[in-house]
Design an enzyme around this catalytic site. Structure first.
Site, PDB file in Angstrom:
ATOM      1  N   ASP A  13       0.880  -1.172   0.000  1.00  0.00           N
ATOM      2  CA  ASP A  13       0.000   0.000   0.000  1.00  0.00           C
ATOM      3  C   ASP A  13       0.914   1.217   0.000  1.00  0.00           C
ATOM      4  O   ASP A  13       1.652   1.444   0.946  1.00  0.00           O
ATOM      5  CB  ASP A  13      -0.876  -0.047   1.269  1.00  0.00           C
ATOM      6  CG  ASP A  13      -1.676   1.236   1.489  1.00  0.00           C
ATOM      7  OD1 ASP A  13      -1.535   2.186   0.690  1.00  0.00           O
ATOM      8  OD2 ASP A  13      -2.425   1.283   2.487  1.00  0.00           O
ATOM      9  N   TYR A 229       2.833   0.090  14.846  1.00  0.00           N
ATOM     10  CA  TYR A 229       1.717  -0.107  13.933  1.00  0.00           C
ATOM     11  C   TYR A 229       1.819   0.855  12.764  1.00  0.00           C
ATOM     12  O   TYR A 229       1.778   2.054  12.926  1.00  0.00           O
ATOM     13  CB  TYR A 229       0.399   0.119  14.675  1.00  0.00           C
ATOM     14  CG  TYR A 229      -0.794  -0.169  13.818  1.00  0.00           C
ATOM     15  CD1 TYR A 229      -1.240  -1.478  13.666  1.00  0.00           C
ATOM     16  CD2 TYR A 229      -1.457   0.834  13.152  1.00  0.00           C
ATOM     17  CE1 TYR A 229      -2.332  -1.767  12.871  1.00  0.00           C
ATOM     18  CE2 TYR A 229      -2.551   0.560  12.349  1.00  0.00           C
ATOM     19  CZ  TYR A 229      -2.979  -0.743  12.220  1.00  0.00           C
ATOM     20  OH  TYR A 229      -4.054  -1.006  11.428  1.00  0.00           O
ATOM     21  N   LYS A 232      -2.304  -2.075   7.979  1.00  0.00           N
ATOM     22  CA  LYS A 232      -2.822  -3.432   8.028  1.00  0.00           C
ATOM     23  C   LYS A 232      -2.035  -4.274   7.039  1.00  0.00           C
ATOM     24  O   LYS A 232      -1.772  -3.834   5.941  1.00  0.00           O
ATOM     25  CB  LYS A 232      -4.300  -3.416   7.695  1.00  0.00           C
ATOM     26  CG  LYS A 232      -5.108  -2.730   8.791  1.00  0.00           C
ATOM     27  CD  LYS A 232      -6.511  -2.381   8.350  1.00  0.00           C
ATOM     28  CE  LYS A 232      -6.577  -1.085   7.576  1.00  0.00           C
ATOM     29  NZ  LYS A 232      -6.259   0.112   8.330  1.00  0.00           N
TER      30      LYS A 232
HETATM   31 MG   LIG Z   1      -4.864  -2.125   2.560  1.00  0.00          MG
END
Ligand SMILES: [Mg+2]
Length: 381
Positions: A13, A229, A232
């Site tokens: 991403d 983090y 995802k």
């Molecule tokens: Mg994604």
């Protein structure tokens, strides 16, 4: 010796339009430009797609898995796309390129990667699954159904080439250890592990009788690799079908009844995994619900014939409807479990800090009771 073909699916991403919804067309074009240049040099063929905000590079070549040239090429494609994303000020431009520069392998650097090498069969049907808004454990349940559940896969009963079952490589995500379990003999032990989506992810499946590779998942935990983090770790998977493997329809059947997976909004919620077409892989409601697309290809000397957008079929309409009903139901829970993920799975959000900030305000219940009693007796002001 028969020539071996490698299928590499590498995803990242590098910027969303808008927020975390989809990868911009121009990012896909930037990647295609880089891969196109490499055809005949190092690639046999390629196909670029997106699932939500993730770009998926599907590539065939003869260089084997974990090859520096292939991983470097994917890195370069994502770097070029990042440049475009920065120019367009897309959301989270370059977010999955964690390292400053490429150092030989994309693993541990942000992108997810699933690769398999095999001798192409006379007819080689393969299915590439790409997900958004979930993590690699999303494949635990469907892979179990596909390769170990005769109520899903009739071929386990009817096809003698599958009667010896399959071997599952299972990864302990936190300890970075691996175990191999064989079905049907070790079915219950396998389920004891992979039913726990916090800790165990299926990495690979082999056919037991000859160790032929059947499936592979990108099981790198992006959030754990980065130490914090950063996004995802939306997974991809490759499954081989037919001729001694489950049929295409048996592979897809595992997604006809949606299951709950971790991910969705902020990577903090359980929600249904919705099988959709390439076109409908644009998760927007509460940044979801999680999507999976299935692209079917036939390999022809490494050339990718296709894709056939398999979940576009109307026979998955009911699965989508059901997924939306599941979404409605669990959304009502808001920040309450079981919609919200357990604490350990939210380790890389700011939830631990928020809880830490409240720590000093907790008082011993026994002490509070004593004070209340004294107050009742009028011994205290
Ligand atoms: Mg994604």
């Amino acid at each position: 010796m028969e020539e071996r073909i490698t299928l590499s699916v590498i995803k990242a991403d590098v910027g969303g339009l808008c927020g975390h919804t989809i990868a911009h067309e121009e990012l896909l074009e930037a990647c295609e430009f880089v891969l196109d240049d490499a055809v005949d040099e190092i690639l046999i063929d390629y196909y670029v797609t997106r699932c939500g905000d993730d770009i998926d590079l599907i590539m065939t070549h003869k260089l084997g898995i974990d090859n520096e040239k292939i991983h470097g090429l994917a890195w370069k494609a994502f770097e070029e796309a990042t440049e475009v994303a920065k120019e367009l000020k897309l959301y989270g431009a370059g977010q999955d390129l964690l390292a400053e520069g490429f150092t030989g392998n994309v693993k541990g650097m942000g992108p997810g990667c699933a690769e398999m090498e095999f001798v192409e069969r006379p007819s080689e049907p393969i299915i590439v699954f790409c997900c958004d808004k979930t993590d690699p454990t999303a494949f635990n349940l469907p892979l179990y159904k596909i390769f170990a559940d005769p109520f899903n896969t009739a071929g386990l009963v009817y096809d003698k080439s599958m009667k010896d079952g399959f071997k599952f490589d299972v990864l302990d995500i936190y300890e970075d250890k691996q175990i191999t379990l064989k079905t049907p003999e070790e079915t219950y032990s396998l389920l004891a592990l992979i039913g726990n989506l916090e800790k165990y992810a299926v990495k690979r499946v082999h056919r037991a009788k000859d160790d032929e590779i059947a499936a592979v998942v990108s099981s790198e935990k992006l959030n754990l690799m980065a130490g914090e983090y950063v996004g995802k770790d939306d997974p991809v998977a490759i499954v081989r079908a037919q001729s001694g493997m489950p049929a295409v329809g048996e592979v897809l059947e595992a997604f006809a009844t949606p299951h709950f997976v971790p991910g969705w909004m902020r990577g903090c919620h359980w929600g249904p995994l919705m099988p959709v077409s390439e076109e409908d892989a644009r998760p927007s409601r509460f940044d979801g619900p999680a999507r999976v697309i299935a692209l079917g290809f036939q390999l022809s000397d490494g050339k990718l014939i296709g894709p056939n957008d398999l979940f576009e079929d109307i026979s998955f309409n009911r699965a989508r409807e059901q997924a939306l009903k599941m979404a409605d139901m669990i959304r009502k829970m808001g920040p309450f479990q079981p919609h919200r993920l357990p604490e350990a799975m939210m380790e890389y959000t700011s939830v631990p800090q928020i809880l830490e900030g409240l720590k000093d305000r907790f008082e011993d219940t026994e002490k509070i009771e004593k004070i209340e009693k004294l107050r009742e007796r009028g011994d205290m002001e």
